[in-house]
Write a protein that holds these residues in place. Structure first.
Motif, PDB file in Angstrom:
ATOM      1  N   UNK A  23      47.119  61.690 -27.184  1.00 44.90           N
ATOM      2  CA  UNK A  23      47.173  62.365 -25.880  1.00 44.90           C
ATOM      3  C   UNK A  23      48.066  61.605 -24.901  1.00 44.90           C
ATOM      4  N   UNK A  24      47.945  60.277 -24.875  1.00 43.26           N
ATOM      5  CA  UNK A  24      48.791  59.476 -23.985  1.00 43.26           C
ATOM      6  C   UNK A  24      50.256  59.654 -24.366  1.00 43.26           C
ATOM      7  N   UNK A  25      50.558  59.517 -25.644  1.00 46.41           N
ATOM      8  CA  UNK A  25      51.946  59.644 -26.082  1.00 46.41           C
ATOM      9  C   UNK A  25      52.491  61.043 -25.775  1.00 46.41           C
ATOM     10  N   UNK A  34      61.027  59.039 -21.316  1.00 45.15           N
ATOM     11  CA  UNK A  34      60.712  57.685 -21.778  1.00 45.15           C
ATOM     12  C   UNK A  34      60.704  57.617 -23.300  1.00 45.15           C
ATOM     13  N   UNK A  35      60.274  58.681 -23.970  1.00 46.89           N
ATOM     14  CA  UNK A  35      60.452  58.791 -25.416  1.00 46.89           C
ATOM     15  C   UNK A  35      61.412  59.934 -25.675  1.00 46.89           C
ATOM     16  N   UNK A  36      62.180  59.809 -26.715  1.00 45.09           N
ATOM     17  CA  UNK A  36      63.107  60.881 -27.048  1.00 45.09           C
ATOM     18  C   UNK A  36      62.513  61.883 -28.023  1.00 45.09           C
ATOM     19  N   UNK A  37      61.231  61.744 -28.370  1.00 48.68           N
ATOM     20  CA  UNK A  37      60.567  62.825 -29.086  1.00 48.68           C
ATOM     21  C   UNK A  37      60.536  64.025 -28.153  1.00 48.68           C
ATOM     22  N   UNK A  38      60.700  65.221 -28.715  1.00 52.40           N
ATOM     23  CA  UNK A  38      60.722  66.424 -27.882  1.00 52.40           C
ATOM     24  C   UNK A  38      59.616  67.412 -28.222  1.00 52.40           C
ATOM     25  N   UNK A  39      58.880  67.168 -29.305  1.00 49.88           N
ATOM     26  CA  UNK A  39      57.763  68.034 -29.695  1.00 49.88           C
ATOM     27  C   UNK A  39      56.499  67.191 -29.747  1.00 49.88           C
ATOM     28  N   UNK A 134      64.722  50.719 -23.307  1.00 48.70           N
ATOM     29  CA  UNK A 134      64.135  51.316 -22.100  1.00 48.70           C
ATOM     30  C   UNK A 134      65.036  52.439 -21.618  1.00 48.70           C
ATOM     31  N   UNK A 135      64.543  53.693 -21.728  1.00 46.04           N
ATOM     32  CA  UNK A 135      65.302  54.831 -21.213  1.00 46.04           C
ATOM     33  C   UNK A 135      65.494  54.631 -19.710  1.00 46.04           C
ATOM     34  N   UNK A 136      66.693  54.925 -19.249  1.00 44.55           N
ATOM     35  CA  UNK A 136      67.043  54.669 -17.851  1.00 44.55           C
ATOM     36  C   UNK A 136      67.074  55.959 -17.048  1.00 44.55           C
ATOM     37  N   UNK A 137      66.662  55.898 -15.794  1.00 43.58           N
ATOM     38  CA  UNK A 137      66.152  54.718 -15.077  1.00 43.58           C
ATOM     39  C   UNK A 137      64.656  54.528 -15.318  1.00 43.58           C
ATOM     40  N   UNK A 138      64.226  53.280 -15.332  1.00 51.90           N
ATOM     41  CA  UNK A 138      62.808  52.946 -15.454  1.00 51.90           C
ATOM     42  C   UNK A 138      62.617  51.521 -14.927  1.00 51.90           C
TER      43      UNK A 138
END
Length: 176
Positions: A23-25, A34-39, A134-138
């Protein structure tokens, strides 16, 4: 703040945590770059990920918990992992680390507690270096990693496309 922080416990993740961790993910999958998962994932789809992080060895899963508001159970506030950096054998002493917090759990020092526990657990392992993308910006993630001695080593420009735009990923490393 300090009373909340002292109530937080960090322990290795277990299979019973799977639904809450998923659930968190999934929040980050649905709502952020922040994650590049899309599903989104089902807990069953995430089970191999959880099982790839045993209680010993270089690939760990540490979970932060606190008593839920009713006091009847433990709420999972977030998790940190060390995972294989790359699959080839020569990379075996390098790990990629990451933290995901429940949406309401930020700015409470939980990320700091998680990384402290993770790096203490890794201290006795044959691990030479940790990497974090780290996906930017963060800015919050960048600050956390810098506090733990990570240094910026490069940025992949527009490496991922999500939500109709391209995102950069800054790479940081630290010696272990």
């Amino acid at each position: 703040m300090s009373s909340e922080r002292t109530e937080v416990q960090v322990r290795p993740g277990v299979e019973g945590d799977l639904t809450a961790l998923t659930d968190i993910y999934n929040h980050y999958v649905r709502e952020t770059p922040i994650t590049f998962d899309t599903a989104v994932f089902t807990p069953e789809e995430r089970r191999p990920w959880l099982l790839s992080h045993p209680e010993d060895g270089p690939h760990r899963l540490m979970v932060a918990t606190a008593a839920d508001p009713t006091g009847n159970s433990q709420e999972i506030l977030g998790y940190a992992t060390s995972s294989p950096f790359r699959p080839k054998a020569a990379y075996a002493t390098s790990v990629e680390v990451t933290i995901y917090l429940a949406p309401h759990a930020g700015r409470r020092g939980i990320g700091t507690l998680l990384y402290k526990a993770l790096f203490e657990a890794l201290a006795g392992e044959d691990v030479h270096r940790a990497y974090a993308g780290i996906a930017q910006p963060n800015e919050a993630s960048t600050r956390l990693h810098e506090r733990f001695g990570f240094r910026h080593v490069g940025t992949y420009r527009e490496v991922g496309r999500k939500f109709g735009r391209y995102w950069d990923v800054a790479w940081h490393e630290r010696d272990l």
